[in-house]
Write a protein that holds these residues in place. Structure first.
Motif, PDB file in Angstrom:
ATOM      1  N   ARG A 157       0.828  -1.206   0.000  1.00  0.00           N
ATOM      2  CA  ARG A 157       0.000   0.000   0.000  1.00  0.00           C
ATOM      3  C   ARG A 157       0.863   1.258   0.000  1.00  0.00           C
ATOM      4  O   ARG A 157       0.568   2.234  -0.693  1.00  0.00           O
ATOM      5  CB  ARG A 157      -0.926   0.008   1.216  1.00  0.00           C
ATOM      6  N   GLU A 158       1.945   1.256   0.777  1.00  0.00           N
ATOM      7  CA  GLU A 158       2.826   2.426   0.832  1.00  0.00           C
ATOM      8  C   GLU A 158       3.494   2.666  -0.508  1.00  0.00           C
ATOM      9  O   GLU A 158       3.678   3.817  -0.920  1.00  0.00           O
ATOM     10  CB  GLU A 158       3.861   2.238   1.940  1.00  0.00           C
ATOM     11  N   ILE A 174      -5.139  10.888  -4.040  1.00  0.00           N
ATOM     12  CA  ILE A 174      -4.661   9.541  -3.724  1.00  0.00           C
ATOM     13  C   ILE A 174      -5.776   8.737  -3.071  1.00  0.00           C
ATOM     14  O   ILE A 174      -5.991   7.563  -3.394  1.00  0.00           O
ATOM     15  CB  ILE A 174      -3.434   9.621  -2.798  1.00  0.00           C
ATOM     16  N   ALA A 175      -6.489   9.364  -2.138  1.00  0.00           N
ATOM     17  CA  ALA A 175      -7.584   8.683  -1.449  1.00  0.00           C
ATOM     18  C   ALA A 175      -8.635   8.215  -2.450  1.00  0.00           C
ATOM     19  O   ALA A 175      -9.150   7.090  -2.363  1.00  0.00           O
ATOM     20  CB  ALA A 175      -8.198   9.608  -0.407  1.00  0.00           C
ATOM     21  N   VAL A 180      -9.750   4.902  -0.321  1.00  0.00           N
ATOM     22  CA  VAL A 180      -9.496   4.891   1.117  1.00  0.00           C
ATOM     23  C   VAL A 180      -9.733   6.302   1.652  1.00  0.00           C
ATOM     24  O   VAL A 180      -9.947   7.236   0.893  1.00  0.00           O
ATOM     25  CB  VAL A 180      -8.059   4.430   1.444  1.00  0.00           C
ATOM     26  N   SER A 181      -9.668   6.459   2.972  1.00  0.00           N
ATOM     27  CA  SER A 181      -9.871   7.774   3.573  1.00  0.00           C
ATOM     28  C   SER A 181      -8.604   8.612   3.464  1.00  0.00           C
ATOM     29  O   SER A 181      -7.496   8.084   3.324  1.00  0.00           O
ATOM     30  CB  SER A 181     -10.255   7.632   5.042  1.00  0.00           C
ATOM     31  N   GLN A 182      -8.763   9.949   3.560  1.00  0.00           N
ATOM     32  CA  GLN A 182      -7.595  10.818   3.558  1.00  0.00           C
ATOM     33  C   GLN A 182      -6.745  10.596   4.797  1.00  0.00           C
ATOM     34  O   GLN A 182      -5.520  10.759   4.750  1.00  0.00           O
ATOM     35  CB  GLN A 182      -8.034  12.279   3.459  1.00  0.00           C
ATOM     36  N   ALA A 183      -7.372  10.203   5.895  1.00  0.00           N
ATOM     37  CA  ALA A 183      -6.605   9.905   7.114  1.00  0.00           C
ATOM     38  C   ALA A 183      -5.680   8.715   6.883  1.00  0.00           C
ATOM     39  O   ALA A 183      -4.528   8.708   7.335  1.00  0.00           O
ATOM     40  CB  ALA A 183      -7.559   9.626   8.275  1.00  0.00           C
ATOM     41  N   ALA A 184      -6.166   7.713   6.154  1.00  0.00           N
ATOM     42  CA  ALA A 184      -5.340   6.549   5.847  1.00  0.00           C
ATOM     43  C   ALA A 184      -4.174   6.935   4.945  1.00  0.00           C
ATOM     44  O   ALA A 184      -3.044   6.451   5.111  1.00  0.00           O
ATOM     45  CB  ALA A 184      -6.184   5.465   5.189  1.00  0.00           C
ATOM     46  N   ASN A 188      -0.130   6.622   5.724  1.00  0.00           N
ATOM     47  CA  ASN A 188       0.813   5.953   4.832  1.00  0.00           C
ATOM     48  C   ASN A 188       1.965   6.860   4.430  1.00  0.00           C
ATOM     49  O   ASN A 188       3.116   6.437   4.372  1.00  0.00           O
ATOM     50  CB  ASN A 188       0.078   5.458   3.577  1.00  0.00           C
ATOM     51  N   ILE A 189       1.640   8.135   4.166  1.00  0.00           N
ATOM     52  CA  ILE A 189       2.694   9.077   3.777  1.00  0.00           C
ATOM     53  C   ILE A 189       3.678   9.283   4.921  1.00  0.00           C
ATOM     54  O   ILE A 189       4.891   9.322   4.719  1.00  0.00           O
ATOM     55  CB  ILE A 189       2.070  10.416   3.334  1.00  0.00           C
ATOM     56  N   GLY A 190       3.151   9.385   6.137  1.00  0.00           N
ATOM     57  CA  GLY A 190       4.033   9.513   7.291  1.00  0.00           C
ATOM     58  C   GLY A 190       4.953   8.317   7.416  1.00  0.00           C
ATOM     59  O   GLY A 190       6.157   8.462   7.705  1.00  0.00           O
ATOM     60  N   ALA A 191       4.413   7.119   7.181  1.00  0.00           N
ATOM     61  CA  ALA A 191       5.231   5.903   7.270  1.00  0.00           C
ATOM     62  C   ALA A 191       6.292   5.872   6.177  1.00  0.00           C
ATOM     63  O   ALA A 191       7.439   5.451   6.408  1.00  0.00           O
ATOM     64  CB  ALA A 191       4.331   4.674   7.161  1.00  0.00           C
ATOM     65  N   ILE A 192       5.939   6.347   4.973  1.00  0.00           N
ATOM     66  CA  ILE A 192       6.889   6.379   3.864  1.00  0.00           C
ATOM     67  C   ILE A 192       8.086   7.260   4.207  1.00  0.00           C
ATOM     68  O   ILE A 192       9.247   6.856   4.042  1.00  0.00           O
ATOM     69  CB  ILE A 192       6.201   6.879   2.576  1.00  0.00           C
ATOM     70  N   PHE A 193       7.809   8.472   4.674  1.00  0.00           N
ATOM     71  CA  PHE A 193       8.900   9.381   5.006  1.00  0.00           C
ATOM     72  C   PHE A 193       9.761   8.832   6.137  1.00  0.00           C
ATOM     73  O   PHE A 193      10.979   8.999   6.138  1.00  0.00           O
ATOM     74  CB  PHE A 193       8.361  10.767   5.357  1.00  0.00           C
ATOM     75  N   THR A 194       9.140   8.189   7.088  1.00  0.00           N
ATOM     76  CA  THR A 194       9.906   7.610   8.197  1.00  0.00           C
ATOM     77  C   THR A 194      10.807   6.484   7.701  1.00  0.00           C
ATOM     78  O   THR A 194      12.001   6.441   8.019  1.00  0.00           O
ATOM     79  CB  THR A 194       8.953   7.074   9.275  1.00  0.00           C
TER      80      THR A 194
END
Length: 216
Positions: A157-158, A174-175, A180-184, A188-194
């Motif tokens: 998904r990421e 993207i949502a 999917v929701s914008q929150a989701a 995912n974007i936060g996880a990608i950058f991390t």
């Protein structure tokens, strides 16, 4: 928007002028080579430049070299390079121009000209300072492997979200694409950058940050 267009094919040039003006934009100059493109931009100071990659006299990378020169001379002007070829090296050369400048950047295949709404929306996003990369180029970039295989850290998904980010889509876009929701999407974007060790400070230029990282 005020647009300067450079395309050596008269038929395609006239078609692009008609298309852009149909959507309320003003093509202030339409030329057939890179030299006249540079002159036209200096004279008209457009919001966006749309330029072919290969133009007279050499039909190699005249449009790209003009884009580099225009970025230095007119950093607030958005630049969209159109090409028939998936050339990731040229895409990176364009995207690594001065990212601190106000004008957006884009690299699209000419096949997208047939998708009228998508092309016009891309030009409008570039005028607003965004980055737009052709989906076929994005796919090749995501398939590249660095020795430490950083993309293997991402979930399926990421990776999907990363590809849509690189195409210039907003979180809402993207949502909608992924249903999917914008929150989701934000999660995912936060996880990608991390996972890719990319600073939050790059958020306003997140596509450039991701592509620069993938180049290695």
């Amino acid at each position: 928007m005020r647009i300067v267009l450079a395309e050596d094919s008269v038929l395609l040039r006239e078609g692009l002028v008609e298309l852009l003006e149909r959507f309320g934009h003003h093509v202030v100059a339409a030329v057939g080579d890179a030299e006249r493109l540079l002159v036209a931009v200096g004279e008209h100071r457009p919001d966006v430049v749309v330029t072919d990659m290969r133009m007279p006299p050499g039909f190699t990378d005249e449009g790209m070299r003009a884009a580099v020169a225009l970025r230095a001379a007119h950093p607030n002007v958005g630049i969209l390079v159109l090409t028939q070829y998936v050339a990731t090296a040229y895409a990176f050369e364009l995207l690594e121009l001065d990212v601190a400048a106000g004008g957006g950047l884009g690299y699209l295949l000419k096949d997208r000209v047939g998708a009228v709404i998508e092309l016009v929306e891309a030009v409008e996003r570039i005028a607003a300072g965004s980055t737009v990369v052709d989906p076929d180029v994005v796919r090749q970039l995501l398939d590249r492997r660095r020795p430490d295989r950083p993309l293997d850290r991402l979930t399926t998904r990421e990776r999907e979200v990363l590809g849509l980010m690189a195409e210039g889509k907003t979180n809402s876009g993207i949502a909608a694409a992924l249903c999917v929701s914008q929150a989701a999407v934000a999660k995912n974007i936060g996880a990608i950058f991390t996972k890719l060790d990319l600073s939050e400070a790059c958020g306003h230029r997140r596509v450039l940050a991701v592509l620069s990282y993938l180049r290695g």
